[in-house]
Design a protein around this motif. Structure first.
Motif, PDB file in Angstrom:
ATOM      1  N   TRP A  16       0.830  -1.199   0.000  1.00 16.15           N
ATOM      2  CA  TRP A  16       0.000   0.000   0.000  1.00 16.15           C
ATOM      3  C   TRP A  16       0.867   1.252   0.000  1.00 16.15           C
ATOM      4  CZ3 TRP A  16      -4.655   1.732  -0.978  1.00 16.15           C
ATOM      5  CH2 TRP A  16      -5.080   2.953  -0.460  1.00 16.15           C
ATOM      6  N   SER A  17       1.942   1.251   0.808  1.00 18.62           N
ATOM      7  CA  SER A  17       2.785   2.431   0.932  1.00 18.62           C
ATOM      8  C   SER A  17       4.251   2.058   0.757  1.00 18.62           C
ATOM      9  CB  SER A  17       2.583   3.118   2.289  1.00 18.62           C
ATOM     10  OG  SER A  17       2.928   2.233   3.351  1.00 18.62           O
ATOM     11  N   GLU A  18       5.057   3.059   0.428  1.00 20.03           N
ATOM     12  CA  GLU A  18       6.481   2.844   0.183  1.00 20.03           C
ATOM     13  C   GLU A  18       7.197   2.299   1.412  1.00 20.03           C
ATOM     14  OE1 GLU A  18       9.904   2.513  -1.789  1.00 20.03           O
ATOM     15  OE2 GLU A  18       8.133   3.319  -2.790  1.00 20.03           O
ATOM     16  N   ASP A  19       6.824   2.770   2.596  1.00 16.08           N
ATOM     17  CA  ASP A  19       7.516   2.390   3.824  1.00 16.08           C
ATOM     18  C   ASP A  19       6.726   1.395   4.660  1.00 16.08           C
ATOM     19  OD1 ASP A  19       5.452   4.061   4.552  1.00 16.08           O
ATOM     20  OD2 ASP A  19       6.673   5.362   5.848  1.00 16.08           O
ATOM     21  N   GLU A  20       5.851   0.641   4.026  1.00 18.63           N
ATOM     22  CA  GLU A  20       4.927  -0.253   4.740  1.00 18.63           C
ATOM     23  C   GLU A  20       5.660  -1.253   5.646  1.00 18.63           C
ATOM     24  OE1 GLU A  20       2.043  -3.714   3.110  1.00 18.63           O
ATOM     25  OE2 GLU A  20       1.669  -1.718   2.338  1.00 18.63           O
ATOM     26  N   MET A  21       6.671  -1.914   5.120  1.00 20.01           N
ATOM     27  CA  MET A  21       7.377  -2.927   5.902  1.00 20.01           C
ATOM     28  C   MET A  21       8.128  -2.288   7.071  1.00 20.01           C
ATOM     29  SD  MET A  21       6.895  -5.985   4.551  1.00 20.01           S
ATOM     30  CE  MET A  21       8.324  -7.043   4.801  1.00 20.01           C
ATOM     31  N   VAL A  22       8.693  -1.120   6.851  1.00 16.54           N
ATOM     32  CA  VAL A  22       9.435  -0.430   7.902  1.00 16.54           C
ATOM     33  C   VAL A  22       8.490   0.002   9.019  1.00 16.54           C
ATOM     34  CG1 VAL A  22      10.912   1.545   8.432  1.00 16.54           C
ATOM     35  CG2 VAL A  22      11.198   0.316   6.269  1.00 16.54           C
ATOM     36  N   LYS A  23       7.377   0.624   8.666  1.00 21.80           N
ATOM     37  CA  LYS A  23       6.419   1.103   9.668  1.00 21.80           C
ATOM     38  C   LYS A  23       5.807  -0.040  10.466  1.00 21.80           C
ATOM     39  CE  LYS A  23       3.510   4.341   8.664  1.00 21.80           C
ATOM     40  NZ  LYS A  23       2.479   5.145   7.952  1.00 21.80           N
ATOM     41  N   SER A  80       0.988   7.141  -3.975  1.00 21.95           N
ATOM     42  CA  SER A  80       2.052   7.945  -4.568  1.00 21.95           C
ATOM     43  C   SER A  80       2.885   8.609  -3.478  1.00 21.95           C
ATOM     44  CB  SER A  80       1.461   9.022  -5.478  1.00 21.95           C
ATOM     45  OG  SER A  80       0.799   8.450  -6.586  1.00 21.95           O
ATOM     46  N   THR A  81       4.124   8.953  -3.827  1.00 26.09           N
ATOM     47  CA  THR A  81       5.003   9.734  -2.958  1.00 26.09           C
ATOM     48  C   THR A  81       5.533  10.899  -3.783  1.00 26.09           C
ATOM     49  OG1 THR A  81       7.017   8.533  -3.567  1.00 26.09           O
ATOM     50  CG2 THR A  81       5.709   7.618  -1.759  1.00 26.09           C
ATOM     51  N   PRO A  82       6.165  11.881  -3.136  1.00 32.10           N
ATOM     52  CA  PRO A  82       6.757  12.977  -3.926  1.00 32.10           C
ATOM     53  C   PRO A  82       7.781  12.477  -4.940  1.00 32.10           C
ATOM     54  CG  PRO A  82       6.626  13.579  -1.602  1.00 32.10           C
ATOM     55  CD  PRO A  82       6.253  12.133  -1.683  1.00 32.10           C
ATOM     56  N   GLU A  83       8.391  11.318  -4.657  1.00 34.43           N
ATOM     57  CA  GLU A  83       9.443  10.803  -5.531  1.00 34.43           C
ATOM     58  C   GLU A  83       8.891  10.049  -6.736  1.00 34.43           C
ATOM     59  OE1 GLU A  83      10.820  12.052  -1.899  1.00 34.43           O
ATOM     60  OE2 GLU A  83       9.472  10.318  -2.126  1.00 34.43           O
TER      61      GLU A  83
END
Length: 310
Positions: free
Chosen positions: A228-235, A253-256
């Motif tokens: 779902w999100s770029e940092d999903e596993m980290v969070k 989406s992210t700014p990148e």
């Protein structure tokens, strides 16, 4: 053309055997509507009798047992699966080949990169030579050649096109940190009778101009829904890698970079379906806010046993 989603989960499925994240825990205790999912693979057929397997997950035995249409029909030993096409050499897409060893020689369609990985770093094809054997069919996606059209015997009414896509080679591949053309492909399958077109890409790192060209106007997209999100596993405390590190484009989406939802909005596809969904992804909750957002944008979430007719 008929399509069956045999497995809709990412590596490990859901709930993953050793995972107690919020999604896996809820799947076990029933506190949220989260369906169990095996690891991703689909089957396609022109007539419901002969089938091509797209990826062979470690769960293929279970997946075939629960699909009567894929059970043996003639003689003591039989299978309606006549060929296998691999999108990459990832463990969750290729090791199911070992579970097909009791059958006839496997008619296997792979790129040179995938063949190399499956005869060296993960030598599945070498092992299978001691059992059923493998008839290898080259998909010449390598170097400067990024697209190839091919046919499969017995499936003359289906046209197959393999296209190189951005992604990651498996951790055991020498290309892991130096990607080569042919490490990852997507597959376009067109029914020549109806003109309907499927685009299948369970692992997709980016949707750039080339990928958008293939996806635009498809009758059905079955594409990467891992995160779902770029940092999903980290969070979630499940690792230190981001979606991009693993070769996946998240829905948000992210700014990148633009996410999968925004990309799908531009495709104009009749059906947009996410597959290869990681056990950490909140879209696995049938009634969660993330699913509502997807539904509002006309995006479906694949589930095991899902059937699609084109």
């Amino acid at each position: 053309m008929k399509i069956i989603v045999l497995g809709s989960g990412a590596g490990g499925g859901c709930p993953q055997w050793n995972c107690n994240c919020a999604v896996c825990a809820s799947a076990r205790n029933g506190s949220r509507m989260i369906r169990p999912r095996t690891q991703s693979s689909i089957a396609v057929s022109p007539d419901g009798k002969r089938w091509v397997l797209l990826n062979a997950s470690p769960d293929i035995g279970q997946q075939l047992r629960v699909q009567p249409i894929l059970h043996p029909k003639q003689g003591l030993r039989d299978t309606p699966i006549k060929a296998v096409v691999l999108m990459d050499a990832q463990v969750d897409h290729a090791t199911g080949l070992l579970s097909l060893r009791e059958g006839p020689p496997i008619e296997l369609y792979v790129t040179p990169c995938v063949f190399e990985d499956l005869t060296t770093g993960l030598p599945i094809l070498t092992v299978l030579e001691h059992y059923c054997g493998v008839h290898w069919h080259l998909l010449p996606v390598a170097g400067e050649q990024r697209i190839c059209e091919f046919t499969i015997e017995g499936f003359e009414t289906l046209r197959f096109r393999a296209v190189a896509i951005p992604g990651k080679a498996p951790p055991f591949s020498p290309h892991r940190h130096d990607s080569k053309v042919g490490d990852n492909i997507a597959l376009e399958v067109t029914d020549l009778r109806s003109g309907k077109r499927l685009f299948y890409s369970p692992g997709l790192a980016e949707v750039g101009p080339n990928e958008m060209e293939w996806m635009r106007g498809a009758d059905c997209l079955l594409v990467d829904g891992t995160f779902w999100s770029e940092d999903e596993m980290v969070k979630a405390g499940l690792g230190q890698k981001y979606a991009a590190d693993m070769g996946h484009l998240p829905q948000q989406s992210t700014p990148e970079r633009r996410g999968m939802m925004d990309a799908l909005d531009e495709t104009g596809a009749a059906r947009k379906v996410l597959i290869h969904i990681n056990n950490s992804n909140p879209i696995l909750d049938d009634y969660g806010p993330e699913r509502t957002e997807l539904a509002n944008r006309g995006i479906e979430v694949a589930y095991d046993g899902m059937e699609i007719a084109l």
